[in-house]
Design a protein around this motif. Structure first.
Motif, PDB file in Angstrom:
ATOM      1  N   VAL A  68      -3.940  11.779  21.166  1.00 50.03           N
ATOM      2  CA  VAL A  68      -4.822  11.011  22.045  1.00 50.03           C
ATOM      3  C   VAL A  68      -3.955  10.468  23.173  1.00 50.03           C
ATOM      4  N   VAL A  69      -4.219  10.957  24.395  1.00 49.60           N
ATOM      5  CA  VAL A  69      -3.460  10.506  25.564  1.00 49.60           C
ATOM      6  C   VAL A  69      -4.195   9.325  26.177  1.00 49.60           C
ATOM      7  N   GLN A  70      -3.496   8.187  26.247  1.00 48.44           N
ATOM      8  CA  GLN A  70      -4.075   6.979  26.815  1.00 48.44           C
ATOM      9  C   GLN A  70      -3.308   6.593  28.075  1.00 48.44           C
ATOM     10  N   LYS A  71      -3.702   5.500  28.701  1.00 53.11           N
ATOM     11  CA  LYS A  71      -3.116   5.095  29.973  1.00 53.11           C
ATOM     12  C   LYS A  71      -1.626   4.764  29.861  1.00 53.11           C
ATOM     13  N   GLU A  72      -1.220   4.055  28.837  1.00 56.44           N
ATOM     14  CA  GLU A  72       0.166   3.605  28.706  1.00 56.44           C
ATOM     15  C   GLU A  72       0.921   4.276  27.568  1.00 56.44           C
ATOM     16  N   LYS A  73       0.236   5.098  26.773  1.00 56.44           N
ATOM     17  CA  LYS A  73       0.894   5.647  25.593  1.00 56.44           C
ATOM     18  C   LYS A  73       0.200   6.917  25.122  1.00 56.44           C
ATOM     19  N   ILE A  74       0.885   7.601  24.218  1.00 55.11           N
ATOM     20  CA  ILE A  74       0.313   8.718  23.476  1.00 55.11           C
ATOM     21  C   ILE A  74       0.235   8.258  22.025  1.00 55.11           C
ATOM     22  N   ARG A  75      -0.897   8.460  21.422  1.00 53.51           N
ATOM     23  CA  ARG A  75      -1.041   8.179  19.994  1.00 53.51           C
ATOM     24  C   ARG A  75      -1.256   9.529  19.320  1.00 53.51           C
ATOM     25  N   PHE A  76      -0.494   9.771  18.253  1.00 51.77           N
ATOM     26  CA  PHE A  76      -0.666  11.031  17.547  1.00 51.77           C
ATOM     27  C   PHE A  76      -0.771  10.801  16.049  1.00 51.77           C
ATOM     28  N   PHE A  77      -1.446  11.732  15.394  1.00 54.18           N
ATOM     29  CA  PHE A  77      -1.633  11.725  13.952  1.00 54.18           C
ATOM     30  C   PHE A  77      -1.183  13.086  13.425  1.00 54.18           C
ATOM     31  N   SER A  78      -0.467  13.084  12.315  1.00 56.71           N
ATOM     32  CA  SER A  78      -0.054  14.342  11.697  1.00 56.71           C
ATOM     33  C   SER A  78      -0.087  14.175  10.183  1.00 56.71           C
ATOM     34  N   ILE A  79       0.294  15.223   9.486  1.00 56.24           N
ATOM     35  CA  ILE A  79       0.261  15.192   8.022  1.00 56.24           C
ATOM     36  C   ILE A  79       1.215  14.134   7.469  1.00 56.24           C
ATOM     37  N   LEU A  80       2.339  13.895   8.149  1.00 54.36           N
ATOM     38  CA  LEU A  80       3.290  12.888   7.696  1.00 54.36           C
ATOM     39  C   LEU A  80       3.033  11.511   8.313  1.00 54.36           C
ATOM     40  N   ARG A  81       2.143  11.436   9.284  1.00 57.79           N
ATOM     41  CA  ARG A  81       1.761  10.167   9.912  1.00 57.79           C
ATOM     42  C   ARG A  81       0.240  10.060   9.950  1.00 57.79           C
ATOM     43  N   PRO A  82      -0.392   9.890   8.797  1.00 57.91           N
ATOM     44  CA  PRO A  82      -1.858   9.876   8.771  1.00 57.91           C
ATOM     45  C   PRO A  82      -2.477   8.670   9.473  1.00 57.91           C
ATOM     46  N   PHE A  83      -1.723   7.586   9.658  1.00 56.00           N
ATOM     47  CA  PHE A  83      -2.256   6.407  10.338  1.00 56.00           C
ATOM     48  C   PHE A  83      -1.848   6.362  11.797  1.00 56.00           C
ATOM     49  N   GLY A  84      -1.117   7.372  12.247  1.00 51.03           N
ATOM     50  CA  GLY A  84      -0.775   7.501  13.653  1.00 51.03           C
ATOM     51  C   GLY A  84       0.501   6.791  14.044  1.00 51.03           C
ATOM     52  N   LYS A  85       0.968   7.160  15.216  1.00 50.16           N
ATOM     53  CA  LYS A  85       2.138   6.527  15.811  1.00 50.16           C
ATOM     54  C   LYS A  85       1.936   6.501  17.315  1.00 50.16           C
ATOM     55  N   ASP A  86       2.374   5.403  17.949  1.00 49.38           N
ATOM     56  CA  ASP A  86       2.266   5.263  19.392  1.00 49.38           C
ATOM     57  C   ASP A  86       3.597   5.588  20.050  1.00 49.38           C
ATOM     58  N   LEU A  87       3.533   6.380  21.118  1.00 46.75           N
ATOM     59  CA  LEU A  87       4.702   6.689  21.934  1.00 46.75           C
ATOM     60  C   LEU A  87       4.413   6.159  23.341  1.00 46.75           C
ATOM     61  N   TYR A  88       5.153   5.153  23.763  1.00 50.26           N
ATOM     62  CA  TYR A  88       4.923   4.538  25.064  1.00 50.26           C
ATOM     63  C   TYR A  88       5.683   5.304  26.143  1.00 50.26           C
ATOM     64  N   TYR A  89       5.035   5.510  27.283  1.00 53.74           N
ATOM     65  CA  TYR A  89       5.647   6.273  28.378  1.00 53.74           C
ATOM     66  C   TYR A  89       6.918   5.619  28.896  1.00 53.74           C
ATOM     67  N   SER A  90       7.024   4.300  28.769  1.00 55.54           N
ATOM     68  CA  SER A  90       8.208   3.599  29.271  1.00 55.54           C
ATOM     69  C   SER A  90       9.470   3.986  28.508  1.00 55.54           C
ATOM     70  N   GLU A  91       9.329   4.562  27.326  1.00 57.28           N
ATOM     71  CA  GLU A  91      10.473   4.979  26.526  1.00 57.28           C
ATOM     72  C   GLU A  91      10.961   6.386  26.872  1.00 57.28           C
ATOM     73  N   TYR A  92      10.282   7.060  27.787  1.00 57.65           N
ATOM     74  CA  TYR A  92      10.595   8.448  28.117  1.00 57.65           C
ATOM     75  C   TYR A  92      10.758   8.619  29.618  1.00 57.65           C
ATOM     76  N   ILE A  93      11.565   9.613  30.008  1.00 59.15           N
ATOM     77  CA  ILE A  93      11.794   9.853  31.442  1.00 59.15           C
ATOM     78  C   ILE A  93      11.095  11.096  31.960  1.00 59.15           C
ATOM     79  N   GLY A  94      10.662  11.975  31.071  1.00 61.27           N
ATOM     80  CA  GLY A  94      10.009  13.176  31.557  1.00 61.27           C
ATOM     81  C   GLY A  94       9.577  14.106  30.445  1.00 61.27           C
ATOM     82  N   ILE A  95       9.077  15.275  30.898  1.00 64.30           N
ATOM     83  CA  ILE A  95       8.601  16.321  30.001  1.00 64.30           C
ATOM     84  C   ILE A  95       9.399  17.584  30.286  1.00 64.30           C
ATOM     85  N   PHE A  96       9.875  18.225  29.239  1.00 66.48           N
ATOM     86  CA  PHE A  96      10.582  19.492  29.360  1.00 66.48           C
ATOM     87  C   PHE A  96       9.710  20.578  28.761  1.00 66.48           C
TER      88      PHE A  96
END
Length: 165
Positions: A68-96
């Motif tokens: 789920v792509v949101q305004k300030e973060k990406i939230r993702f759910f996987s088999i090992l993270r069933p309750f999700g995890k937030d990744l904030y854009y401020s912690e990253y510099i780009g996409i490869f």
């Protein structure tokens, strides 16, 4: 923006999940037999084989994420993270972006790069029908880099490399 799974890949995911459950049952039966009757060389061989397959199945299932792509973060759910995890854009510099090739052909793979210039989060285009929309919604710059064969293989098997300037 939510990820949409590629419907042809859904059956693949169900097949891997079914295989994972079967492998887990066989591993438990072998462990039970080893505990009750003792240990033989064949038991060690089968147990090692099944544990290796289970590890590969978990790695494969962990690459499949609901994003789920949101305004300030990406939230993702996987088999090992069933309750999700937030990744904030401020912690990253780009996409490869790179391309991987498998039994299904070539597909795009995107990695988020942190401030230490290390790949941290993988989005495989193989599983999503709207991968282009997902990447456009992420407000990070694209980082261009050419990988040597050694770095490409390291990235393929470990998922983490340092992206040079």
């Amino acid at each position: 923006m939510k990820s949409k799974f590629n419907t042809s890949r859904f059956l693949n995911v169900l097949l891997v999940l079914f295989g994972f459950i079967v492998l887990l049952i066989f591993t438990i039966k072998i462990l039970n037999k080893m505990y009750i009757k003792g240990v033989s060389t064949n038991d060690y061989i089968f147990l090692t084989f099944f544990i290796t397959l289970i590890i590969f199945a978990i790695k494969h299932l962990n690459d499949i994420k609901y994003i789920v792509v949101q305004k300030e973060k990406i939230r993702f759910f996987s088999i090992l993270r069933p309750f999700g995890k937030d990744l904030y854009y401020s912690e990253y510099i780009g996409i490869f972006q790179t391309t991987e090739t498998g039994f299904s052909g070539s597909y795009s793979v995107f990695y988020l790069i942190n401030h230490q210039r290390i790949t941290r989060f993988k989005i495989m285009g193989l599983y999503y029908s709207n991968i282009d929309e997902i990447i456009k919604k992420i407000p990070l710059t694209n980082i261009k880099n050419t990988l040597s064969m050694k770095k490409y293989l390291y990235l393929l098997f470990t998922g983490k490399i340092r992206i040079e300037k």
